[in-house]
Design an enzyme around this catalytic site. Sequence first.
Site, short mmCIF file in Angstrom:
data_model
loop_
_atom_site.label_atom_id
_atom_site.label_comp_id
_atom_site.label_asym_id
_atom_site.label_seq_id
_atom_site.Cartn_x
_atom_site.Cartn_y
_atom_site.Cartn_z
CE1 TYR A 110 -0.58 -0.98 5.11
CE2 TYR A 110 -2.59 -2.24 5.45
CZ TYR A 110 -1.92 -1.19 4.86
OH TYR A 110 -2.60 -0.32 4.03
CB THR A 114 -5.56 0.77 5.97
OG1 THR A 114 -6.13 -0.54 5.91
CG2 THR A 114 -4.58 0.77 7.13
N1 LIG Z 1 -4.69 -1.10 -2.01
C1 LIG Z 1 -5.53 -1.13 -0.98
O1 LIG Z 1 -6.54 -1.88 -0.98
C2 LIG Z 1 -5.31 -0.22 0.19
C3 LIG Z 1 -6.23 -0.27 1.25
C4 LIG Z 1 -6.05 0.59 2.34
C5 LIG Z 1 -5.00 1.50 2.35
N2 LIG Z 1 -4.12 1.53 1.31
C6 LIG Z 1 -3.02 2.53 1.36
O2 LIG Z 1 -2.99 3.24 0.13
C7 LIG Z 1 -1.65 3.66 -0.17
C8 LIG Z 1 -1.31 3.30 -1.60
O3 LIG Z 1 -1.43 1.90 -1.79
P1 LIG Z 1 -1.40 1.21 -3.24
O4 LIG Z 1 -2.39 0.11 -3.21
O5 LIG Z 1 -1.49 2.25 -4.29
O6 LIG Z 1 0.05 0.55 -3.21
P2 LIG Z 1 1.26 0.63 -4.26
O7 LIG Z 1 2.32 -0.29 -3.76
O8 LIG Z 1 0.75 0.45 -5.64
O9 LIG Z 1 1.73 2.14 -4.08
C9 LIG Z 1 2.64 2.58 -3.10
C10 LIG Z 1 3.66 3.48 -3.82
O10 LIG Z 1 4.53 4.08 -2.86
C11 LIG Z 1 5.88 3.95 -3.32
N3 LIG Z 1 6.70 4.00 -2.10
C12 LIG Z 1 6.71 3.11 -1.07
N4 LIG Z 1 7.52 3.56 -0.09
C13 LIG Z 1 8.03 4.74 -0.51
C14 LIG Z 1 8.91 5.71 0.08
N5 LIG Z 1 9.44 5.54 1.29
N6 LIG Z 1 9.19 6.83 -0.63
C15 LIG Z 1 8.66 7.03 -1.85
N7 LIG Z 1 7.83 6.15 -2.45
C16 LIG Z 1 7.51 5.03 -1.78
C17 LIG Z 1 5.91 2.66 -4.10
O11 LIG Z 1 6.95 2.59 -5.03
C18 LIG Z 1 4.53 2.70 -4.78
O12 LIG Z 1 4.59 3.40 -6.01
C19 LIG Z 1 -0.77 3.01 0.90
O13 LIG Z 1 -0.46 3.99 1.87
C20 LIG Z 1 -1.64 1.91 1.49
O14 LIG Z 1 -1.30 1.66 2.83
C21 LIG Z 1 -4.25 0.69 0.24
O1 LIG Z 2 -6.85 -14.98 -3.40
C1 LIG Z 2 -7.63 -14.54 -2.54
C2 LIG Z 2 -7.54 -13.22 -2.05
C3 LIG Z 2 -8.42 -12.81 -1.08
N1 LIG Z 2 -9.39 -13.64 -0.62
C4 LIG Z 2 -10.36 -13.15 0.39
O2 LIG Z 2 -10.96 -11.99 -0.15
C5 LIG Z 2 -11.20 -11.02 0.86
C6 LIG Z 2 -10.46 -9.74 0.50
O3 LIG Z 2 -9.06 -9.99 0.57
P1 LIG Z 2 -7.97 -8.99 -0.08
O4 LIG Z 2 -8.42 -8.54 -1.42
O5 LIG Z 2 -6.64 -9.65 0.03
O6 LIG Z 2 -8.04 -7.70 0.87
P2 LIG Z 2 -7.95 -7.58 2.46
O7 LIG Z 2 -7.13 -8.65 3.06
O8 LIG Z 2 -9.35 -7.41 2.98
O9 LIG Z 2 -7.12 -6.24 2.64
C7 LIG Z 2 -7.30 -5.09 1.81
O10 LIG Z 2 -8.23 -4.22 2.39
C8 LIG Z 2 -7.83 -3.70 3.65
C9 LIG Z 2 -8.93 -2.79 4.13
O11 LIG Z 2 -10.13 -3.51 4.34
C10 LIG Z 2 -6.53 -2.93 3.49
O12 LIG Z 2 -6.11 -2.48 4.74
C11 LIG Z 2 -5.46 -3.80 2.90
O13 LIG Z 2 -4.31 -3.00 2.64
C12 LIG Z 2 -5.95 -4.39 1.61
O14 LIG Z 2 -5.01 -5.32 1.12
C13 LIG Z 2 -10.73 -11.67 2.16
O15 LIG Z 2 -11.84 -12.29 2.76
C14 LIG Z 2 -9.73 -12.74 1.71
O16 LIG Z 2 -9.63 -13.84 2.57
C15 LIG Z 2 -9.51 -14.93 -1.10
O17 LIG Z 2 -10.39 -15.69 -0.67
N2 LIG Z 2 -8.63 -15.34 -2.06
#
Ligand SMILES: NC(=O)c1ccc[n+]([C@@H]2O[C@H](COP(=O)([O-])OP(=O)(O)OC[C@H]3O[C@@H](n4cnc5c(N)ncnc54)[C@H](O)[C@@H]3O)[C@@H](O)[C@H]2O)c1
Ligand SMILES: O=c1ccn([C@@H]2O[C@H](COP(=O)(O)OP(=O)(O)O[C@H]3O[C@H](CO)[C@@H](O)[C@H](O)[C@H]3O)[C@@H](O)[C@H]2O)c(=O)[nH]1
Length: 336
Positions: free
Chosen positions: A143, A119
């Site tokens: 995190y 991330t």
């Molecule tokens: N969503 C974002 O913006 C974002 C940004 C950066 C990184 N990531 C990374 O991407 C990955 C996926 O995120 P997502 O947004 O799809 O989240 P999500 O919560 O939708 O998916 C995570 C999945 O992992 C499963 N899980 C959690 N712990 C587990 C375990 N110990 N064993 C088996 N299953 C488990 C959950 O049930 C879920 O289905 C994560 O590693 C997260 O850190 C997400």
């Molecule tokens: O209700 C909301 C939600 C978000 N924000 C703003 O929108 C931007 C994006 O926020 P959000 O969508 O919550 O994402 P981030 O906090 O930037 O984090 C995301 O993006 C990161 C990578 O940049 C990942 O590590 C995290 O897992 C993922 O949640 C930020 O400036 C927040 O302050 C608002 O103003 N209002």
Amino acid sequence: MTARVLVTGGAGYIGSHAVLALLDAGIAPVVLDDLSTGLREAVPPGVPFVQGSTGDAALLAGLFRRHRVSAVLHFAASLVVPESVARPLDYWRNNVANTLVLAQACVEAGVRRLVFSSTAAVYGSPPSPLVDEDAPCAPINPYGASKLAAERALADAAAAHGLSVVALRYFNVAGADPAGRAGQRRPGATHLIKVACEAALGKRPAVEVFGTDYPTPDGTGVRDYIHVTDLARAHVEALRHLMMGGGPLTLNCGYGRGHSVLEVLRAVERASGRPVPAHFAPRRPGDPPALIARADRAREALGWRPAFDDLDRIVASALTWEGREAATQQRQLLQA
Ligand SMILES: NC(=O)c1ccc[n+]([C@@H]2O[C@H](COP(=O)([O-])OP(=O)(O)OC[C@H]3O[C@@H](n4cnc5c(N)ncnc54)[C@H](O)[C@@H]3O)[C@@H](O)[C@H]2O)c1
Ligand SMILES: O=c1ccn([C@@H]2O[C@H](COP(=O)(O)OP(=O)(O)O[C@H]3O[C@H](CO)[C@@H](O)[C@H](O)[C@H]3O)[C@@H](O)[C@H]2O)c(=O)[nH]1
């Protein structure tokens, strides 16, 4: 029997899109998910599904054998930043300890290829918003710290045990499968684009804009939003790189362009044709002002070519998905 790619967290948001990308590329997946935040119905019919944890060594050993696992896409994690501040030990256990168990199982089963979900949170709050992969890592919450620790543990295991690991550092993931097969289903979402789509559809009263006094052009936070389908395809490219004997890589996944919170809200208004009610609120703790990927390396190393590099397209796909979800929920209510 077919060799399969193990997708941990494949019932979650990004993992379920990666499963579709694998199927589209003709690669057979098997999903392991404990359903802590994922949903069983996010796994397409016909894809083998195992309910359990990445921290269960015996389960992993059996799964690797039974499904002839050839590589792993490791998405399973805990990922809500404020929750990580409140419950750091749970985050270290799930994101680090359970990743160590998975890595050990890979070593023991002779599975040499792993793609890790990292991330942009590993960079913390950098002095300059545009970061490349060599920028100092200085996470500002448990995190990000736990993800960085897992990255480093995997790199050490790679050096010692012949694992090949590609760590993909995602920026802000958003949008939904353009064919409508998957999207962000997790209830209680906090991500800006999802929240703004819910507000446009009347599923929540308004969006809170966290901070209007940042040193950015309009004072609101700036992020690099990447379409989940482009990100899923980057995983297939990373897998191909490893299958062809490629070495370890750490790559940013973003488009290299930032959008402010207000720009996102305007995009949701354009896509929905409705106003998005918003009110200004104080800064959210732990939020950097701006975070944008230098993203050339993924293109060069993997030949990755994003197809949805456009905020309006990202938002439109998220909104379409949100509309369908709303319709499904309404149908279920009427049937109950
Ligand atoms: N969503 C974002 O913006 C974002 C940004 C950066 C990184 N990531 C990374 O991407 C990955 C996926 O995120 P997502 O947004 O799809 O989240 P999500 O919560 O939708 O998916 C995570 C999945 O992992 C499963 N899980 C959690 N712990 C587990 C375990 N110990 N064993 C088996 N299953 C488990 C959950 O049930 C879920 O289905 C994560 O590693 C997260 O850190 C997400
Ligand atoms: O209700 C909301 C939600 C978000 N924000 C703003 O929108 C931007 C994006 O926020 P959000 O969508 O919550 O994402 P981030 O906090 O930037 O984090 C995301 O993006 C990161 C990578 O940049 C990942 O590590 C995290 O897992 C993922 O949640 C930020 O400036 C927040 O302050 C608002 O103003 N209002």
